[in-house]
Design a protein around this motif. Structure first.
Motif, PDB file in Angstrom:
ATOM      1  N   ASP A 191       0.827  -1.212   0.000  1.00 14.87           N
ATOM      2  CA  ASP A 191       0.000   0.000   0.000  1.00 14.87           C
ATOM      3  C   ASP A 191       0.858   1.258   0.000  1.00 14.87           C
ATOM      4  O   ASP A 191       0.556   2.233  -0.697  1.00 14.87           O
ATOM      5  N   GLY A 238       0.937   3.904  -3.137  1.00 14.29           N
ATOM      6  CA  GLY A 238       0.635   5.332  -3.005  1.00 14.29           C
ATOM      7  C   GLY A 238       1.730   6.201  -3.585  1.00 14.29           C
ATOM      8  O   GLY A 238       1.457   7.183  -4.300  1.00 14.29           O
ATOM      9  N   ASP A 257       1.663   5.829  -7.454  1.00 12.26           N
ATOM     10  CA  ASP A 257       0.531   6.568  -8.033  1.00 12.26           C
ATOM     11  C   ASP A 257       0.810   8.066  -8.076  1.00 12.26           C
ATOM     12  O   ASP A 257       0.497   8.734  -9.066  1.00 12.26           O
ATOM     13  N   GLU A 258       1.413   8.596  -7.024  1.00 10.07           N
ATOM     14  CA  GLU A 258       1.739  10.029  -7.007  1.00 10.07           C
ATOM     15  C   GLU A 258       2.783  10.364  -8.077  1.00 10.07           C
ATOM     16  O   GLU A 258       2.674  11.396  -8.749  1.00 10.07           O
TER      17      GLU A 258
END
Length: 175
Positions: A124, A128, A131-132
């Motif tokens: 996770d 994150g 994705d950023e």
């Protein structure tokens, strides 16, 4: 019914034990005498066993703390670095985690649920960050977080030393 929070002194002793255990296990391996952990923490054996009744309980708590620290580093990286650098720096931390905490992770064999929780936390966190970096256009859009973590794990386990791991990591085409 949930467990009550620890008293301040009990929490302090638990924290001292975790920090001492992390150092002792890093220095002497996961089979180091637990008496050394209690002594290094400055508490008695009874206090240690009250918090961690078995070696396995202590190993699991130490590794859980290591994973939590690794995942928490993502937040500080996000606040101080652009997305791609935050991702790259966290992946280097992940690489260091794999090489330095491998014996500790392997010593925790009692609970596959714990391993799944730890893997999910790291997945996770990496997801994150990835994705950023994708939203910022700083990395390839087709990068898959599971592939990326598998690649880093492979580099970590195959490299003979930190410089070689860094060289291998530099071969990865992120953009």
């Amino acid at each position: 019914m949930g467990s009550r929070p620890l008293r301040a002194d009990a929490q302090r002793n638990r924290d001292l034990l975790l920090a001492a255990a992390a150092r002792v296990f890093a220095e002497r391996g996961t089979e180091a005498p637990l008496d050394d952990v209690a002594r290094r923490a400055g508490v008695g054996n009874a206090t240690m066993y009250r918090h961690f009744p078995t070696r396995s309980d202590l190993l699991a708590a130490v590794y859980a703390d290591e994973v939590a620290q690794l995942c928490a580093r993502a937040d500080s990286l996000r606040s101080t670095e652009p997305p791609a650098e935050a991702l790259h720096d966290w992946l280097r931390l992940f690489m260091d985690h794999i090489t330095s905490k491998r014996d500790l992770a392997l010593a925790v064999t009692d609970d596959s649920t714990l391993h799944a929780d730890w893997h999910r936390s790291m997945l996770d966190t990496a997801s994150g960050l990835l994705d950023e970096a994708k939203r910022a256009g700083a990395v390839r859009a087709d990068l898959d977080v599971r592939d990326l973590l598998t690649l880093i794990k492979g580099i970590s386990l195959a490299a003979t030393d930190r410089p070689q791991a860094e060289r291998l990591l530099s071969l990865v085409n992120w953009t």
